[in-house]
Design a protein around this motif. Sequence first.
Motif, PDB file in Angstrom:
ATOM      1  N   ILE A   1       0.900  -1.311  -0.001  1.00  0.00           N
ATOM      2  CA  ILE A   1      -0.118   0.059  -0.088  1.00  0.00           C
ATOM      3  C   ILE A   1       0.730   1.115  -0.027  1.00  0.00           C
ATOM      4  O   ILE A   1       0.395   2.053  -0.834  1.00  0.00           O
ATOM      5  N   SER A   2       1.916   1.223   0.730  1.00  0.00           N
ATOM      6  CA  SER A   2       2.941   2.392   0.886  1.00  0.00           C
ATOM      7  C   SER A   2       3.571   2.694  -0.533  1.00  0.00           C
ATOM      8  O   SER A   2       3.377   3.793  -0.867  1.00  0.00           O
TER       9      SER A   2
ATOM     10  N   GLN B   1       0.816   4.001  -2.849  1.00  0.00           N
ATOM     11  CA  GLN B   1       0.558   5.600  -2.770  1.00  0.00           C
ATOM     12  C   GLN B   1       1.528   6.479  -3.151  1.00  0.00           C
ATOM     13  O   GLN B   1       1.388   7.340  -3.744  1.00  0.00           O
ATOM     14  N   ASP B   2       2.702   5.904  -3.062  1.00  0.00           N
ATOM     15  CA  ASP B   2       3.994   6.833  -3.625  1.00  0.00           C
ATOM     16  C   ASP B   2       3.907   6.856  -5.018  1.00  0.00           C
ATOM     17  O   ASP B   2       3.869   7.969  -5.647  1.00  0.00           O
TER      18      ASP B   2
ATOM     19  N   LEU C   1       1.288   6.320  -6.882  1.00  0.00           N
ATOM     20  CA  LEU C   1       0.144   7.365  -7.316  1.00  0.00           C
ATOM     21  C   LEU C   1       0.435   8.685  -7.209  1.00  0.00           C
ATOM     22  O   LEU C   1      -0.082   9.596  -7.989  1.00  0.00           O
ATOM     23  N   GLY C   2       1.265   9.062  -6.363  1.00  0.00           N
ATOM     24  CA  GLY C   2       1.720  10.496  -6.003  1.00  0.00           C
ATOM     25  C   GLY C   2       2.559  11.024  -7.279  1.00  0.00           C
ATOM     26  O   GLY C   2       2.277  12.204  -7.824  1.00  0.00           O
TER      27      GLY C   2
ATOM     28  N   THR D   1      -6.065   8.464  -2.445  1.00  0.00           N
ATOM     29  CA  THR D   1      -4.743   8.407  -1.825  1.00  0.00           C
ATOM     30  C   THR D   1      -5.006   8.969  -0.236  1.00  0.00           C
ATOM     31  O   THR D   1      -4.311   8.584   0.823  1.00  0.00           O
ATOM     32  N   TRP D   2      -5.992   9.618   0.021  1.00  0.00           N
ATOM     33  CA  TRP D   2      -6.308   9.791   1.250  1.00  0.00           C
ATOM     34  C   TRP D   2      -6.596   8.661   2.122  1.00  0.00           C
ATOM     35  O   TRP D   2      -6.268   8.163   3.242  1.00  0.00           O
TER      36      TRP D   2
ATOM     37  N   ALA E   1      -5.543   5.536   1.335  1.00  0.00           N
ATOM     38  CA  ALA E   1      -4.462   4.885   1.615  1.00  0.00           C
ATOM     39  C   ALA E   1      -3.533   5.385   2.673  1.00  0.00           C
ATOM     40  O   ALA E   1      -2.975   4.639   3.391  1.00  0.00           O
ATOM     41  N   SER E   2      -3.286   6.641   2.514  1.00  0.00           N
ATOM     42  CA  SER E   2      -2.673   7.301   3.908  1.00  0.00           C
ATOM     43  C   SER E   2      -3.220   7.052   4.995  1.00  0.00           C
ATOM     44  O   SER E   2      -2.574   6.725   6.174  1.00  0.00           O
TER      45      SER E   2
ATOM     46  N   TYR F   1      -4.726  17.143   2.579  1.00  0.00           N
ATOM     47  CA  TYR F   1      -5.790  16.651   1.971  1.00  0.00           C
ATOM     48  C   TYR F   1      -7.189  17.539   2.196  1.00  0.00           C
ATOM     49  O   TYR F   1      -7.831  17.540   1.130  1.00  0.00           O
TER      50      TYR F   1
END
Length: 227
Positions: free
Chosen positions: A119-120, A123-124, A126-127, A170-171, A173-174, A205
């Motif tokens: 997941i981390s 997320q990276d 996707l950013g 992303t929120w 996932a974060s 966010y």
Amino acid sequence: MHAPIDEYVRALDRALTGPGRLKGDMLREARHGLADAAEAYQEEGLPRAEAERLAVAEFGEVRVLAPEYQAELGLGAARRLALTMVLVPALFATLADFMWRGSPWSAAGAHPPEGYLLISRAQDHLGYVWAGLALAVYLWLAWAARRGRPTGRHTVRAIGLAALSIVGLTWLASTVIYLWSVSLWDTALTWPPMIVGGLVVAAAYGWLVRSAVTCVTAAPRRRPVTS
């Protein structure tokens, strides 16, 4: 009884939706233009009230001019959102390092589960994707503005809705990563960088969501508004 210029600017204010600063600048510019025209009529010997009425009549009806102003507001909201979407991933990357570096669990050689790491990483990545897309959108909007090409309702709405979707994903996932970290390492609950970083991420966010919603609501309307 309100002065004609004041009434006109208030009507224009009610007719427009968009970023507060840009909208305020546009209203001030309209007011200054009307005031200059009224002063010119006063120099010709007309009373102030009559001079303002003539200036307003010459400027144009709100229902006619508002769509043009709204189109500019929509473009401004989309450009601001795109630029924000470019910059925020860099902030998140910096915060992630700040929240983790020197933490008690990292010093103890913690090894998160594979799902956590998956997941981390997602997320990276996707950013990175969202920052690249946002940069492309920002450059395209700047190019369109220089060429005088209008940005339509559907384009502005699509930019805002796409941003909302990306930010929401992303929120989520974060949030999962943050809560998972707390469940894995009890010291995360009292680790100051973790607490501060979590608050800053949540605020960022929230800022992105507000900017995206503003972009959607600032999209040019289908029909001219009435004063």
